[in-house]
Design a protein around this motif. Structure first.
Motif, PDB file in Angstrom:
ATOM      1  N   TRP A  85       0.837  -1.202   0.000  1.00 56.14           N
ATOM      2  CA  TRP A  85       0.000   0.000   0.000  1.00 56.14           C
ATOM      3  C   TRP A  85       0.873   1.254   0.000  1.00 56.14           C
ATOM      4  CZ3 TRP A  85      -5.130   1.409  -0.265  1.00 56.14           C
ATOM      5  CH2 TRP A  85      -5.439   2.705   0.151  1.00 56.14           C
ATOM      6  N   PHE A  88      -3.829   3.162  -5.843  1.00 55.64           N
ATOM      7  CA  PHE A  88      -4.343   1.840  -5.499  1.00 55.64           C
ATOM      8  C   PHE A  88      -5.654   1.543  -6.217  1.00 55.64           C
ATOM      9  CE2 PHE A  88      -7.172  -0.895  -3.116  1.00 55.64           C
ATOM     10  CZ  PHE A  88      -6.405  -2.040  -2.974  1.00 55.64           C
ATOM     11  N   THR A 105      -5.745  -0.827  -9.022  1.00 50.99           N
ATOM     12  CA  THR A 105      -5.666  -2.274  -8.840  1.00 50.99           C
ATOM     13  C   THR A 105      -7.058  -2.888  -8.811  1.00 50.99           C
ATOM     14  OG1 THR A 105      -5.714  -2.231  -6.402  1.00 50.99           O
ATOM     15  CG2 THR A 105      -3.561  -2.041  -7.475  1.00 50.99           C
ATOM     16  N   VAL A 106      -8.082  -2.025  -8.722  1.00 55.49           N
ATOM     17  CA  VAL A 106      -9.471  -2.470  -8.794  1.00 55.49           C
ATOM     18  C   VAL A 106     -10.039  -2.249 -10.193  1.00 55.49           C
ATOM     19  CG1 VAL A 106     -11.805  -2.175  -7.877  1.00 55.49           C
ATOM     20  CG2 VAL A 106      -9.831  -2.020  -6.346  1.00 55.49           C
ATOM     21  N   CYS A 159      -6.591  -8.142  -4.851  1.00 59.87           N
ATOM     22  CA  CYS A 159      -5.888  -6.957  -4.341  1.00 59.87           C
ATOM     23  C   CYS A 159      -5.190  -7.233  -3.012  1.00 59.87           C
ATOM     24  CB  CYS A 159      -6.861  -5.797  -4.141  1.00 59.87           C
ATOM     25  SG  CYS A 159      -7.484  -5.081  -5.655  1.00 59.87           S
ATOM     26  N   ALA A 211      -0.365  -8.325  -6.287  1.00 62.58           N
ATOM     27  CA  ALA A 211      -1.252  -7.446  -7.050  1.00 62.58           C
ATOM     28  C   ALA A 211      -0.588  -6.116  -7.367  1.00 62.58           C
ATOM     29  CB  ALA A 211      -2.551  -7.209  -6.281  1.00 62.58           C
TER      30      ALA A 211
END
Length: 462
Positions: A374, A385, A388-389, A438, A443
């Motif tokens: 993170w 971040f 990553t979704v 994630c 990831a």
């Protein structure tokens, strides 16, 4: 045209990115290629997009909320075909059109309180610009208040009411007399209003950037304070209105009766640019107070037949096909099922929203294994971040979504209001899989590889 549109599109198929890189915004082309969104879409229907290989995608972006009815709704298409073949008089200017009167009547029939006048324009930003002028002229005051983190448009006046500096940088000086107050802070609002010199308070009932929802007392009390200090209360419903939140207007969740409601986006079903300001009688009367002032504010293409017919058809679909009710039912279920994922995943901090305006906020993990990953992403670029979704959601599950704002780890869904229970299941299952991935330290490395790979491809294509 020497060739039909179908022939031209067939002959030049696949040149989208090349043409945009050469003649339009090349940076947008680089962004799309870098994140792997460089698809060539060839068809659209309802909540779905189809690429050149006939792969189906679920569109949770809906043109930034424009396609509330889904794409190419047949009722709106039929209305536009009638206009195109009907040889109707249009934009006579020294005239008043029946279609605009009918659309105004339909809009006002679903507005709260005593709003009984409409001004038509071409976009949400233009509605904001008009409302600024109307507020200043009506109150004889110059100051305009807006909220921090607000988004009201990108033309100069609307930009002056934006709460994000990234949109303002380098475009100043902006409109004087505009000031920001914290969203959901009544004490700050009253302090700013107390001088009795503020023309209007512009507020999104639910903020689009981040999908920020106020406490239940905020908006009703804000409206009361505006009335107390002689300030107009302007509800910007450009994104949240017209069924998006499971009510016709987002303000209906709190029983609001604004002095003006601003609308656009979903109003035409996504076909023709159109915006509108619904307002109280005294505002219209103040601005257009004499015959020689009948044209002091207007817009050449506003009230054109295509826009008015699309608006009228879209309003009828919203009401008659119970689209708003579907948004409430499916949206509530979707939010509940996404929220049920929170206990499973430490990175998923909050799921919030109303109807089909939904946000998933991700935050710093507690476990040591994830903390390092993170921190690596946040150090590289705050809010990274979220990719990553959104990237694997698109790449692996064919769901188009967006990050909710600059520098924030919030993923936002603005689905067409017509999505089904099956679509809801598709979303929840995909999000479960993506968020699970994630939580694997790999990831972060996968994201870095993904971005680097697409960036190299993009550069190679330059």
């Amino acid at each position: 045209m020497a060739k039909t549109l179908a022939t031209l599109l067939a002959e030049r198929a696949g040149e989208n990115f090349e043409l945009h890189d050469k003649h339009l915004n090349g940076q947008m082309v680089r962004v799309l290629k870098t994140i792997g969104y460089d698809r060539v879409y060839t068809k659209a229907k309802g909540p779905y997009l189809y690429d050149k290989d006939d792969n189906q995608y679920l569109d949770l972006l809906s043109g930034f909320g424009v396609f509330a009815l889904g794409r190419n709704h047949p009722t709106v298409v039929a209305a536009l075909q009638e206009v195109l073949t009907g040889e109707m008089p249009d934009l006579v200017q020294m005239d008043v059109s029946l279609l605009s009167g009918l659309l105004a009547e339909k809009i006002l029939s679903v507005c709260p309180g005593d709003l009984n006048r409409v001004f038509f324009c071409n976009s949400g930003a233009e509605a904001v610009e008009g409302a600024i002028k109307f507020a200043r002229y009506t109150t004889k005051r110059q100051k305009i208040l807006h909220c921090e983190h607000a988004f009201h448009g990108l033309t100069l006046g609307a930009l002056s009411l934006n709460g994000e500096e990234v949109f303002k940088e380098g475009f100043g000086p902006l409109l004087p007399g505009c000031a920001a107050v914290p969203f959901n802070d009544l004490a700050a609002l009253e302090k700013a209003l107390a001088g009795k010199d503020v023309a209007a308070f512009f507020v999104e009932p639910i903020q689009g950037k981040g999908v920020n929802i106020p406490s239940d007392d905020y908006l009703p009390e804000a409206a009361r304070l505006c009335k107390k200090y002689g300030t107009l209360f302007v509800a910007d419903e450009i994104q949240a209105g017209l069924g998006r939140t499971g009510k016709m207007w987002a303000g209906d969740h709190w029983g609001l009766e604004p002095d003006m409601i601003l609308m656009a986006k979903a109003l035409s079903g996504g076909f023709v640019p159109v915006g509108a300001v619904a307002m109280k009688q005294n505002i219209m009367d103040a601005v257009f107070n004499r015959m020689d002032r009948a044209v002091v504010h207007g817009s050449t293409f506003s009230k054109n037949n295509m826009a008015m017919a699309a608006g009228l058809a879209s309003m009828n679909v919203l009401i008659e096909e119970k689209v708003v009710e579907n948004a409430a039912r499916v949206g509530e279920a979707l939010i509940a099922e996404l929220r049920a994922l929170q206990p499973k995943y430490e990175l998923l901090h909050e799921v919030r929203g109303k109807g089909m305006m939904i946000a998933m906020e991700f935050g710093a993990p507690k476990s040591l294994g994830l903390k390092a990953s993170w921190g690596l992403l946040e150090t590289a670029n705050k809010g990274l971040f979220s990719q990553t979704v959104t990237i694997p959601l698109f790449k692996n599950h064919r769901i188009l979504s967006q990050v909710a704002g600059h520098g924030m780890n919030v993923v936002k869904f603005l689905p067409p209001l017509v999505i089904t229970d099956q679509d809801k299941d598709w979303i929840v299952q995909a999000m479960d899989a993506v968020i699970a991935d994630c939580h694997k330290p790999a990831a972060i490395l996968d994201l870095a590889k993904n971005l680097a790979s697409h960036a190299m491809k993009s550069k190679a294509g330059d």
